[in-house]
Design a protein around this motif. Structure first.
Motif, PDB file in Angstrom:
ATOM      1  N   LEU A 147     -27.873   6.664  65.935  1.00 26.35           N
ATOM      2  CA  LEU A 147     -26.144   6.438  65.261  1.00 26.35           C
ATOM      3  C   LEU A 147     -25.577   7.784  66.631  1.00 26.35           C
ATOM      4  N   HIS A 148     -24.087   8.144  66.961  1.00 25.98           N
ATOM      5  CA  HIS A 148     -23.762   8.617  67.340  1.00 25.98           C
ATOM      6  C   HIS A 148     -22.980   9.409  65.687  1.00 25.98           C
ATOM      7  N   PRO A 149     -22.188  11.121  65.978  1.00 30.64           N
ATOM      8  CA  PRO A 149     -22.585  11.153  64.564  1.00 30.64           C
ATOM      9  C   PRO A 149     -20.610  11.180  64.667  1.00 30.64           C
ATOM     10  N   THR A 150     -20.303  10.943  66.202  1.00 29.52           N
ATOM     11  CA  THR A 150     -18.404  10.662  65.261  1.00 29.52           C
ATOM     12  C   THR A 150     -18.713   9.289  65.230  1.00 29.52           C
ATOM     13  N   PRO A 151     -17.630   9.591  64.232  1.00 34.59           N
ATOM     14  CA  PRO A 151     -16.694   8.024  64.153  1.00 34.59           C
ATOM     15  C   PRO A 151     -16.083   7.955  64.971  1.00 34.59           C
ATOM     16  N   VAL A 152     -15.031   6.852  65.488  1.00 35.56           N
ATOM     17  CA  VAL A 152     -13.768   6.733  66.848  1.00 35.56           C
ATOM     18  C   VAL A 152     -13.285   5.401  65.426  1.00 35.56           C
ATOM     19  N   ARG A 153     -11.669   5.656  65.667  1.00 38.35           N
ATOM     20  CA  ARG A 153     -10.635   5.335  65.193  1.00 38.35           C
ATOM     21  C   ARG A 153     -10.024   4.051  66.200  1.00 38.35           C
ATOM     22  N   VAL A 154      -9.244   2.596  65.119  1.00 40.01           N
ATOM     23  CA  VAL A 154      -8.927   1.894  66.258  1.00 40.01           C
ATOM     24  C   VAL A 154      -7.499   2.463  66.493  1.00 40.01           C
ATOM     25  N   VAL A 155      -6.727   1.740  67.547  1.00 42.52           N
ATOM     26  CA  VAL A 155      -5.366   3.114  67.686  1.00 42.52           C
ATOM     27  C   VAL A 155      -4.756   1.885  68.762  1.00 42.52           C
TER      28      VAL A 155
END
Length: 392
Positions: free
Chosen positions: A355-363
């Motif tokens: 798992l990568h610690p940084t979440p992503v947000r849909v734009v």
């Protein structure tokens, strides 16, 4: 203050499965082992607080995948149980979490944990996104049985009937793609085949099926009743298998069987696309099986997480293979992870999630894709095409 190294929050989900074992029908009862690491600064010499903070950070990453209820964290330092005071609750079952390593360096404490996790049998939180399924044409085991009625191509029609039943009766899943070729399962290659079919169709799950029986039952007729022409009974047997297309894991398999009167002359060709077949007693019996399959698969996948595949990385933007057709909306947040297949000397296969610690947000969203960026604006290091996202 020294920044926390994002690479230390790697979580390895080790799901052991054997392609030829009893996991066909008992996968729900198997545990999964998670190994995770977390780091926290030691402030004012408070090592215990740093240990708690690092532990909670690692557990937070695990819970994204496990949906677990942590009853206890067994804090082990040099093999000695020190305390048992951290409680975190969610929707699964964690028997124990053990601290297996501690490292002190430059004012930071890094802990490594191992969690023994069992899924709950009766409760879960259904995903808000529908699960995408790919299937192919469905082969006939004994093609000679298709001679009656000239049903040799019924395997091209069955997935369409099944797809319609998913539309009518499934709530959590749908057959997104029907690939126009026959797929016959080969045990030695089924993991790689399932993953290839999923990638080819941008689907998360793979459903395969085989027609096992189309035979006509013999009708015993008394020689004194030669004027009677009883309607023969025809069998229909259908084996269905479901795979996780991202890991190749065999999730579920079931054999469905039924029979019904064959209302046609045994020498008559029957159009597999005609209402004549599907409105007959035999066609209705097949459709009833398809309805059961759609409901059973939907129940099986209701609690499964929804994943998406990264199909392009351009600068700080990630293009995903899921979009508004799967319910994705602007502002949705996902966890990034990488997936690897591992093999041990005994021939057992492990699936490892990092798992990568940084979440992503849909734009940005289109029907079949979405564009996502880092939620906090940080660089998404080591992320590439064919990595994955999971709904938080």
């Amino acid at each position: 203050m020294k920044p926390v190294n994002c690479q230390i929050f790697s979580v390895k989900l080790i799901t052991l499965f054997c392609a030829f074992c009893a996991a066909l029908f008992s996968a729900q009862s198997l545990a999964a082992w998670f190994e995770s690491s977390g780091q926290a600064a030691i402030r004012n010499g408070n090592i215990e607080l740093a240990r708690q903070n690092a532990t909670q950070e690692a557990i937070k990453q695990v819970l994204l995948f496990a949906g677990a209820s942590v009853h206890s964290v067994q804090k082990m330092a040099n093999g000695v149980l020190q305390n048992d005071d951290l409680t975190i609750r969610a929707s699964g079952e964690v028997n124990s979490i053990e601290l297996i390593d501690e490292v002190f360096r430059d004012g930071y404490l890094t802990v490594s944990l191992r969690a023994d996790i069992f899924p709950q049998k009766n409760t879960c939180q259904s995903s808000e996104y529908p699960k995408s399924i790919v299937t192919t044409w469905h082969p006939i085991d004994n093609r000679e049985q298709a001679t009656t009625g000239n049903l040799f191509e019924i395997g091209t029609r069955l997935p369409e009937v099944l797809q319609q039943n998913f539309e009518d009766f499934a709530q959590q899943s749908s057959i997104q793609t029907i690939l126009p070729f026959y797929y016959a399962q080969q045990p030695l290659s089924m993991i790689n085949d399932a993953m290839a079919l999923a990638k080819q169709s941008s689907s998360q799950y793979v459903l395969t099926a085989t027609v096992k029986d189309l035979s006509l039952n013999n009708v015993n007729q008394s020689k004194w009743q030669f004027w009677n022409n009883p309607t023969p009974i025809r069998n229909f047997s259908y084996q269905v298998t479901l795979y996780d297309g991202y890991t190749g894991t065999l999730m579920w398999q079931k054999l469905y069987s039924s029979n019904a009167p064959w209302d046609f002359d045994t020498h008559q060709s029957v159009d597999i696309n005609s209402g004549l077949l599907w409105q007959s007693a035999y066609g209705v019996a097949i459709s009833s099986i398809m309805q059961d399959i759609a409901i059973n698969v939907d129940e099986k996948l209701a609690c499964s997480p929804t994943y998406g595949r990264i199909i392009q990385v351009r600068g700080d933007q990630l293009t995903l293979n899921i979009g508004s057709n799967q319910g994705i909306q602007n502002g949705d947040e996902f966890t990034l992870f990488q997936l690897q297949q591992k093999h041990n000397p005994q021939g057992q296969t492990f699936t490892q999630f990092n798992l990568h610690p940084t979440p992503v947000r849909v734009v940005s969203v289109s029907p079949g894709t979405a564009v996502a960026v880092s939620k906090d604006g940080t660089l998404l290091a080591n992320i590439q095409a064919n990595d994955f996202v999971s709904k938080q």
